[in-house]
Write a protein that holds these residues in place. Structure first.
Motif, PDB file in Angstrom:
ATOM      1  N   GLN A  50      -6.371 -18.461  -7.016  1.00  0.00           N
ATOM      2  CA  GLN A  50      -6.347 -19.923  -7.039  1.00  0.00           C
ATOM      3  C   GLN A  50      -7.243 -20.550  -5.972  1.00  0.00           C
ATOM      4  O   GLN A  50      -7.486 -21.755  -6.013  1.00  0.00           O
ATOM      5  N   HIS A  51      -7.699 -19.737  -5.015  1.00  0.00           N
ATOM      6  CA  HIS A  51      -8.569 -20.223  -3.941  1.00  0.00           C
ATOM      7  C   HIS A  51      -9.825 -19.336  -3.902  1.00  0.00           C
ATOM      8  O   HIS A  51      -9.923 -18.437  -3.068  1.00  0.00           O
ATOM      9  N   PRO A  52     -10.776 -19.596  -4.800  1.00  0.00           N
ATOM     10  CA  PRO A  52     -11.950 -18.723  -4.908  1.00  0.00           C
ATOM     11  C   PRO A  52     -12.773 -18.615  -3.621  1.00  0.00           C
ATOM     12  O   PRO A  52     -13.479 -17.631  -3.428  1.00  0.00           O
ATOM     13  N   ASP A  53     -12.664 -19.607  -2.735  1.00  0.00           N
ATOM     14  CA  ASP A  53     -13.376 -19.530  -1.457  1.00  0.00           C
ATOM     15  C   ASP A  53     -12.626 -18.662  -0.454  1.00  0.00           C
ATOM     16  O   ASP A  53     -13.115 -18.422   0.646  1.00  0.00           O
ATOM     17  N   GLY A  54     -11.423 -18.221  -0.823  1.00  0.00           N
ATOM     18  CA  GLY A  54     -10.654 -17.316   0.021  1.00  0.00           C
ATOM     19  C   GLY A  54      -9.834 -18.036   1.067  1.00  0.00           C
ATOM     20  O   GLY A  54      -9.695 -19.255   1.059  1.00  0.00           O
ATOM     21  N   GLU A  79      -7.936  -4.620   0.210  1.00  0.00           N
ATOM     22  CA  GLU A  79      -9.351  -4.458   0.547  1.00  0.00           C
ATOM     23  C   GLU A  79      -9.778  -3.002   0.361  1.00  0.00           C
ATOM     24  O   GLU A  79     -10.866  -2.728  -0.143  1.00  0.00           O
ATOM     25  N   SER A  80      -8.917  -2.070   0.728  1.00  0.00           N
ATOM     26  CA  SER A  80      -9.274  -0.649   0.612  1.00  0.00           C
ATOM     27  C   SER A  80      -9.452  -0.221  -0.843  1.00  0.00           C
ATOM     28  O   SER A  80     -10.135   0.759  -1.122  1.00  0.00           O
ATOM     29  N   THR A  81      -8.862  -0.957  -1.785  1.00  0.00           N
ATOM     30  CA  THR A  81      -9.021  -0.643  -3.207  1.00  0.00           C
ATOM     31  C   THR A  81     -10.225  -1.343  -3.817  1.00  0.00           C
ATOM     32  O   THR A  81     -10.590  -1.056  -4.951  1.00  0.00           O
ATOM     33  N   GLY A  82     -10.804  -2.293  -3.088  1.00  0.00           N
ATOM     34  CA  GLY A  82     -11.941  -3.044  -3.605  1.00  0.00           C
ATOM     35  C   GLY A  82     -11.538  -4.316  -4.330  1.00  0.00           C
ATOM     36  O   GLY A  82     -12.395  -5.072  -4.778  1.00  0.00           O
ATOM     37  N   ALA A  83     -10.227  -4.583  -4.458  1.00  0.00           N
ATOM     38  CA  ALA A  83      -9.762  -5.781  -5.169  1.00  0.00           C
ATOM     39  C   ALA A  83     -10.000  -7.047  -4.354  1.00  0.00           C
ATOM     40  O   ALA A  83     -10.085  -8.140  -4.901  1.00  0.00           O
ATOM     41  N   TYR A  99     -10.590 -13.696   3.472  1.00  0.00           N
ATOM     42  CA  TYR A  99     -10.370 -12.757   2.376  1.00  0.00           C
ATOM     43  C   TYR A  99     -10.524 -13.503   1.058  1.00  0.00           C
ATOM     44  O   TYR A  99     -10.088 -14.647   0.935  1.00  0.00           O
ATOM     45  N   SER A 100     -11.141 -12.841   0.088  1.00  0.00           N
ATOM     46  CA  SER A 100     -11.298 -13.440  -1.239  1.00  0.00           C
ATOM     47  C   SER A 100     -11.139 -12.356  -2.297  1.00  0.00           C
ATOM     48  O   SER A 100     -11.331 -11.166  -2.024  1.00  0.00           O
ATOM     49  N   ILE A 101     -10.776 -12.783  -3.498  1.00  0.00           N
ATOM     50  CA  ILE A 101     -10.585 -11.844  -4.586  1.00  0.00           C
ATOM     51  C   ILE A 101     -11.950 -11.356  -5.068  1.00  0.00           C
ATOM     52  O   ILE A 101     -12.894 -12.125  -5.137  1.00  0.00           O
ATOM     53  N   ASN A 102     -12.052 -10.082  -5.343  1.00  0.00           N
ATOM     54  CA  ASN A 102     -13.246  -9.528  -5.976  1.00  0.00           C
ATOM     55  C   ASN A 102     -12.937  -9.515  -7.468  1.00  0.00           C
ATOM     56  O   ASN A 102     -12.352  -8.569  -7.981  1.00  0.00           O
ATOM     57  N   GLN A 103     -13.288 -10.606  -8.145  1.00  0.00           N
ATOM     58  CA  GLN A 103     -12.877 -10.803  -9.531  1.00  0.00           C
ATOM     59  C   GLN A 103     -13.334  -9.676 -10.446  1.00  0.00           C
ATOM     60  O   GLN A 103     -12.561  -9.210 -11.285  1.00  0.00           O
ATOM     61  N   ASN A 104     -14.578  -9.252 -10.305  1.00  0.00           N
ATOM     62  CA  ASN A 104     -15.080  -8.191 -11.191  1.00  0.00           C
ATOM     63  C   ASN A 104     -14.334  -6.885 -10.982  1.00  0.00           C
ATOM     64  O   ASN A 104     -13.935  -6.228 -11.948  1.00  0.00           O
ATOM     65  N   ALA A 105     -14.142  -6.496  -9.733  1.00  0.00           N
ATOM     66  CA  ALA A 105     -13.436  -5.240  -9.451  1.00  0.00           C
ATOM     67  C   ALA A 105     -11.990  -5.321  -9.928  1.00  0.00           C
ATOM     68  O   ALA A 105     -11.458  -4.365 -10.498  1.00  0.00           O
ATOM     69  N   PHE A 106     -11.357  -6.469  -9.702  1.00  0.00           N
ATOM     70  CA  PHE A 106      -9.970  -6.643 -10.128  1.00  0.00           C
ATOM     71  C   PHE A 106      -9.860  -6.562 -11.650  1.00  0.00           C
ATOM     72  O   PHE A 106      -9.006  -5.859 -12.193  1.00  0.00           O
ATOM     73  N   ASN A 107     -10.741  -7.282 -12.358  1.00  0.00           N
ATOM     74  CA  ASN A 107     -10.715  -7.268 -13.824  1.00  0.00           C
ATOM     75  C   ASN A 107     -11.015  -5.877 -14.375  1.00  0.00           C
ATOM     76  O   ASN A 107     -10.380  -5.439 -15.336  1.00  0.00           O
ATOM     77  N   ASP A 108     -12.000  -5.185 -13.786  1.00  0.00           N
ATOM     78  CA  ASP A 108     -12.335  -3.828 -14.235  1.00  0.00           C
ATOM     79  C   ASP A 108     -11.150  -2.881 -14.056  1.00  0.00           C
ATOM     80  O   ASP A 108     -10.840  -2.082 -14.934  1.00  0.00           O
ATOM     81  N   ALA A 109     -10.482  -2.976 -12.911  1.00  0.00           N
ATOM     82  CA  ALA A 109      -9.336  -2.104 -12.644  1.00  0.00           C
ATOM     83  C   ALA A 109      -8.202  -2.399 -13.620  1.00  0.00           C
ATOM     84  O   ALA A 109      -7.557  -1.481 -14.132  1.00  0.00           O
TER      85      ALA A 109
END
Length: 120
Positions: A50-54, A79-83, A99-109
């Motif tokens: 909900q907070h893309p700027d982290g 962070e250690s998982t890349g999410a 801290y911010s979400i890594n959308q691509n890594a999260f979606n891929d996982a």
């Protein structure tokens, strides 16, 4: 030797998880429980989506009603998982870490998990 049985109260001495400010939809809550997802970690991920700027661990903690140290521990795991990504350099001492979400890594996982569960 006599064995003494002591009743154990569930969760005695364990910090209760944060209850979200927005109710979790019943089916989503069921999936969180079935998969054994830590509800606090789910709240942290929700905040980051909900907070893309982290945000800092303090920002997140204040928003979800828990201490920054607890949030920080979960953020480091994520962070250690890349999410989750950070703006931090290797030496974080004295830094204000965002801290911010890594959308691509999260979606891929998530996609890979669903493929695995479905047997694809």
């Amino acid at each position: 030797m006599e064995v003494i049985q002591v009743p154990i109260r569930q969760n005695e001495g364990v910090t209760q998880y944060v209850r979200p400010t927005t109710a979790i939809p019943e089916r989503a809550e069921a999936v969180i429980g079935i998969l054994g997802v830590n509800p606090l970690r789910a709240e942290i991920l929700r905040y980051l989506w909900q907070h893309p700027d982290g945000g800092t661990s303090g920002d997140i903690g204040r928003s979800i009603g828990t201490g920054y140290k607890t949030v920080l521990w979960h953020l480091k795991q994520l962070e250690s998982t890349g999410a989750v990504d950070t703006n931090a350099r290797e030496n974080r001492i004295g830094q204000r870490v965002i801290y911010s979400i890594n959308q691509n890594a999260f979606n891929d996982a998530t996609d890979d998990f669903l493929k695995y569960v479905k047997g694809h």
